[in-house]
Enzyme design. Sequence first.
Site: not given
Length: 332
Positions: A181, A249
């Site tokens: 992230h 993703d």
Amino acid sequence: MARFGATILDAEGLRLTADEKAFFRAANPYGFILFARNIDSPDQVRALCTEMRDCVGRDAPITIDQEGGRVQRLRGPVWTEWLPPLDFVAKAGPRAKEAMYLRFRLIAAELHDLGIDCNCAPMVDIASADTHDFLRNRCYGTDANSVAMLGRAAAEGMLAGGVIPVLKHIPGHGRATLDSHYDLPNVTASAADLRAQDFAPFKALNDLPMGMTAHLVYEALDSAPATLSPKVMKLIREDIGFDNLIMTDDISMKALSGSLTQIAQSALVAGCDVVLHCNGSLADRHEVAEAAGEMSFAAQTRALRALNVRIAPDDIDIPAAQAQLEALLNKA
């Protein structure tokens, strides 16, 4: 049939704004994804799902991250609170396969009741002592065979409940020592070690209808992140044998660098079928949808194939299944 937009997109709040409705009508995304900010009450979630599908004029898939543990968007007291998967498996011990099936059959029941028909699970990344904390207790185990077995049980539980499973993070995120992230993990393992361990659960589950890529670099394969690497995507298709729908993703994660346009287009050129974009502004979503355009013929074929696994849920006695799972977890 018109081609789907090569995107899966999110919304800002509990209901769609007028601007979002107009945008979704024009962009025609393949599907949508929900987050905690989109969740309040069962009736509200059902209404939001209906609005999303009305925008595109079809029964578009609506997905969510409902792994259990830290990563679950539906939370108590309205919905079930689950142990992190690694803790759950440890508690179930030799009964883990049956327990995992029941866990995800019950998750599917809660999702299907709301109009959510896709879940970003099973996650068959393999845990090790070095796996970053953002991922480790989300894993199902530390060896390829048991992880594949438990991933299969989870997927079968969802499929029986009318929910499309999304296999992630293909071809394997378990060696990441950074949180993708925020950073781009680099994996230094040899290609032989990756094939023997990390890639093995994905090969065992290569028949599942959807997969989600990993944002990390496998130095033995390519210098580009897997999501953006034609070499890694070819390996996924040919060596791992995954010929179903591959979504990225979230491309807004900091592991990937460049503009949203560059990332979206690079992912599709590499071989991904559909771009997942989350947590951006409406302008960001416009940019991604424009960059991604419509699905290719091959992607559209895979997308339709994924939709075809949605079936009416099998009959299940929820209280009995809950009691059965409780007994499995608490057996001496």
